[in-house]
Design a protein around this motif. Sequence first.
Motif, PDB file in Angstrom:
ATOM      1  N   THR A  28       0.854  -1.199   0.000  1.00  0.00           N
ATOM      2  CA  THR A  28       0.000   0.000   0.000  1.00  0.00           C
ATOM      3  C   THR A  28       0.880   1.235   0.000  1.00  0.00           C
ATOM      4  O   THR A  28       2.106   1.129   0.120  1.00  0.00           O
ATOM      5  CB  THR A  28      -0.951   0.006   1.220  1.00  0.00           C
ATOM      6  OG1 THR A  28      -1.936   1.008   1.042  1.00  0.00           O
ATOM      7  CG2 THR A  28      -0.213   0.252   2.536  1.00  0.00           C
ATOM      8  N   TRP A  32      -2.347   6.359  -1.376  1.00  0.00           N
ATOM      9  CA  TRP A  32      -3.593   5.600  -1.607  1.00  0.00           C
ATOM     10  C   TRP A  32      -4.501   5.721  -0.377  1.00  0.00           C
ATOM     11  O   TRP A  32      -5.692   6.014  -0.493  1.00  0.00           O
ATOM     12  CB  TRP A  32      -3.284   4.120  -1.888  1.00  0.00           C
ATOM     13  CG  TRP A  32      -4.482   3.356  -2.391  1.00  0.00           C
ATOM     14  CD1 TRP A  32      -4.791   3.089  -3.686  1.00  0.00           C
ATOM     15  CD2 TRP A  32      -5.539   2.776  -1.599  1.00  0.00           C
ATOM     16  NE1 TRP A  32      -5.965   2.386  -3.770  1.00  0.00           N
ATOM     17  CE2 TRP A  32      -6.460   2.172  -2.496  1.00  0.00           C
ATOM     18  CE3 TRP A  32      -5.819   2.701  -0.237  1.00  0.00           C
ATOM     19  CZ2 TRP A  32      -7.600   1.507  -2.076  1.00  0.00           C
ATOM     20  CZ3 TRP A  32      -6.979   2.046   0.183  1.00  0.00           C
ATOM     21  CH2 TRP A  32      -7.847   1.457  -0.739  1.00  0.00           C
ATOM     22  N   ARG A  36      -8.085   7.591  -0.568  1.00  0.00           N
ATOM     23  CA  ARG A  36      -9.289   6.752  -0.519  1.00  0.00           C
ATOM     24  C   ARG A  36     -10.044   6.823   0.805  1.00  0.00           C
ATOM     25  O   ARG A  36     -11.204   6.455   0.879  1.00  0.00           O
ATOM     26  CB  ARG A  36      -8.929   5.282  -0.773  1.00  0.00           C
ATOM     27  CG  ARG A  36      -8.310   4.990  -2.116  1.00  0.00           C
ATOM     28  CD  ARG A  36      -9.329   5.179  -3.231  1.00  0.00           C
ATOM     29  NE  ARG A  36      -8.733   4.923  -4.535  1.00  0.00           N
ATOM     30  CZ  ARG A  36      -9.051   3.910  -5.318  1.00  0.00           C
ATOM     31  NH1 ARG A  36      -9.967   3.048  -4.955  1.00  0.00           N
ATOM     32  NH2 ARG A  36      -8.458   3.756  -6.483  1.00  0.00           N
ATOM     33  N   CYS A 111     -19.591  -1.163  14.809  1.00  0.00           N
ATOM     34  CA  CYS A 111     -19.302   0.280  14.754  1.00  0.00           C
ATOM     35  C   CYS A 111     -20.540   1.128  15.056  1.00  0.00           C
ATOM     36  O   CYS A 111     -20.426   2.305  15.389  1.00  0.00           O
ATOM     37  CB  CYS A 111     -18.720   0.660  13.397  1.00  0.00           C
ATOM     38  SG  CYS A 111     -17.228  -0.249  12.990  1.00  0.00           S
ATOM     39  N   ARG A 150      -4.489  -5.810   2.945  1.00  0.00           N
ATOM     40  CA  ARG A 150      -4.396  -4.349   2.784  1.00  0.00           C
ATOM     41  C   ARG A 150      -5.761  -3.676   2.673  1.00  0.00           C
ATOM     42  O   ARG A 150      -5.911  -2.482   2.920  1.00  0.00           O
ATOM     43  CB  ARG A 150      -3.552  -4.000   1.570  1.00  0.00           C
ATOM     44  CG  ARG A 150      -4.176  -4.386   0.240  1.00  0.00           C
ATOM     45  CD  ARG A 150      -3.320  -3.964  -0.924  1.00  0.00           C
ATOM     46  NE  ARG A 150      -3.973  -4.314  -2.194  1.00  0.00           N
ATOM     47  CZ  ARG A 150      -3.512  -3.952  -3.369  1.00  0.00           C
ATOM     48  NH1 ARG A 150      -2.389  -3.271  -3.465  1.00  0.00           N
ATOM     49  NH2 ARG A 150      -4.158  -4.296  -4.473  1.00  0.00           N
ATOM     50  N   MET A 215     -14.107  -8.209   4.910  1.00  0.00           N
ATOM     51  CA  MET A 215     -14.993  -7.111   4.482  1.00  0.00           C
ATOM     52  C   MET A 215     -15.025  -6.973   2.968  1.00  0.00           C
ATOM     53  O   MET A 215     -13.994  -7.056   2.310  1.00  0.00           O
ATOM     54  CB  MET A 215     -14.456  -5.803   5.083  1.00  0.00           C
ATOM     55  CG  MET A 215     -15.324  -4.600   4.789  1.00  0.00           C
ATOM     56  SD  MET A 215     -14.678  -3.109   5.544  1.00  0.00           S
ATOM     57  CE  MET A 215     -13.290  -2.778   4.487  1.00  0.00           C
ATOM     58  N   GLY A 217     -15.316  -4.197   0.966  1.00  0.00           N
ATOM     59  CA  GLY A 217     -15.234  -2.747   1.187  1.00  0.00           C
ATOM     60  C   GLY A 217     -16.203  -1.925   0.365  1.00  0.00           C
ATOM     61  O   GLY A 217     -16.890  -1.047   0.901  1.00  0.00           O
ATOM     62  N   ALA A 254     -15.574   6.493   9.343  1.00  0.00           N
ATOM     63  CA  ALA A 254     -15.163   5.277   8.636  1.00  0.00           C
ATOM     64  C   ALA A 254     -14.354   5.621   7.393  1.00  0.00           C
ATOM     65  O   ALA A 254     -13.410   4.912   7.044  1.00  0.00           O
ATOM     66  CB  ALA A 254     -16.377   4.448   8.244  1.00  0.00           C
ATOM     67  N   ASN A 255     -14.741   6.709   6.727  1.00  0.00           N
ATOM     68  CA  ASN A 255     -14.081   7.087   5.489  1.00  0.00           C
ATOM     69  C   ASN A 255     -14.511   8.520   5.158  1.00  0.00           C
ATOM     70  O   ASN A 255     -15.714   8.825   5.143  1.00  0.00           O
ATOM     71  CB  ASN A 255     -14.506   6.123   4.361  1.00  0.00           C
ATOM     72  CG  ASN A 255     -13.767   6.391   3.075  1.00  0.00           C
ATOM     73  OD1 ASN A 255     -13.544   7.527   2.688  1.00  0.00           O
ATOM     74  ND2 ASN A 255     -13.385   5.321   2.395  1.00  0.00           N
ATOM     75  N   ARG A 257     -14.568  10.021   2.411  1.00  0.00           N
ATOM     76  CA  ARG A 257     -15.412  10.099   1.208  1.00  0.00           C
ATOM     77  C   ARG A 257     -16.858   9.713   1.518  1.00  0.00           C
ATOM     78  O   ARG A 257     -17.796  10.231   0.902  1.00  0.00           O
ATOM     79  CB  ARG A 257     -14.851   9.192   0.101  1.00  0.00           C
ATOM     80  CG  ARG A 257     -13.555   9.732  -0.509  1.00  0.00           C
ATOM     81  CD  ARG A 257     -13.114   8.890  -1.681  1.00  0.00           C
ATOM     82  NE  ARG A 257     -12.832   7.520  -1.290  1.00  0.00           N
ATOM     83  CZ  ARG A 257     -13.150   6.438  -2.003  1.00  0.00           C
ATOM     84  NH1 ARG A 257     -13.779   6.553  -3.147  1.00  0.00           N
ATOM     85  NH2 ARG A 257     -12.845   5.239  -1.578  1.00  0.00           N
TER      86      ARG A 257
END
Length: 325
Positions: A28, A32, A36, A111, A150, A215, A217, A254-255, A257
């Motif tokens: 990774t 990235w 992401r 979560c 990853r 997961m 993703g 969590a992210n 985006r």
Amino acid sequence: MGVAIRGTGGALPEKILTNFDLEKMVDTTDEWIRQRTGMKERHIGEKETVPYLAANACRRALENAGKTAEEVELIIVATCTTEMLLPCAACRVQNMLGAKDAIAFDINAACGGFLFALNTAHHYIASGACKNALIVGAEVLSEIIDWTDRGTCVLFGDGAGAVFVEETEDGDPSGIIGMSQGSSGMMGKILYCRGRVVKGETEPEINSENLLVHMQGSEVYKFAVRQVPVCINKALDMAKLEANDIDIYVLHQANKRIIESIAKTLKVDIEKFPMNIEKVGNTSSASIPLLLDELNRSGQIVKGQKVMLSGFGAGMTFGACAMVW
Ligand code: COA
């Protein structure tokens, strides 16, 4: 009878794992991960356990609320990674704090757990069963992560966040004004962890790797950006508010985006969505109360503001909670 948050606290393990450290572990790059997810680093528990982190977060929440452990009537720990099956993390936290008069139990909604615990405490208090509660989200997810995958290992971090809630006095406008939660068990396979071998499951295919977190993703991503706005809108309806009436959205980290997409769907300025994902990653059930604690302590949330909490997790589970701070 109203129920309001009166104090917040957080606790993070000492060790920090950066994206550059991860570059040496899996295929990774820092670039990235940042592009992401928005993450740069996360804390990883080495000696810190779920009850240890949870108790530290609780001590800070009690101090922030000006309360003592002896006054606590209910402790709920939201976790899926406590290190002992029995007793539950909440009973161990009770012991560590000396909160001898509290009812204590855990909730596992992954979560989404903190919101489920908050909702449960709200009902306990609203029904008159108790007057206050410590609600904690605490995880050492690093224990169940596949450090060779990853697609998952770069996402998660460890930590704990706690809030002290209590019933409000007549005429006090602060407190919870809308809640919504739900589960989609039919989608359980997109994010799961077997955790341990159980009776009749000692077949050769059960090895340590497939006991860890798995997961899909992009499926989780799609679920979150579709479901979270629906859940937030239900809580807004209950509170008789529009999306733009909310001053601050404290979303599960969590992210980056995912959060940006939710803001766009709700047609709310991204400025109303503070984030700490860069520093702590996805801390699962700890993520919402950890961010709430940061905002509370830095004065970014002030009395009278309207705050929306919302998140999602394995299960799948999802929840939202609107309140006046
Ligand atoms: N570093 C470099 N490349 C990686 C990577 C990593 N850490 N992880 C995955 N990739 C690769 C994939 O193998 C894939 O390569 P390929 O095109 O050659 O097959 C490529 O990047 C794109 O993978 P994809 O899964 O489509 O990326 P994405 O844009 O969906 O981002 C996630 C992946 C995991 C960041 C994103 O899907 C996500 O955040 N999902 C939600 C996860 C979540 O929130 N989980 C917790 C729920 S509480």
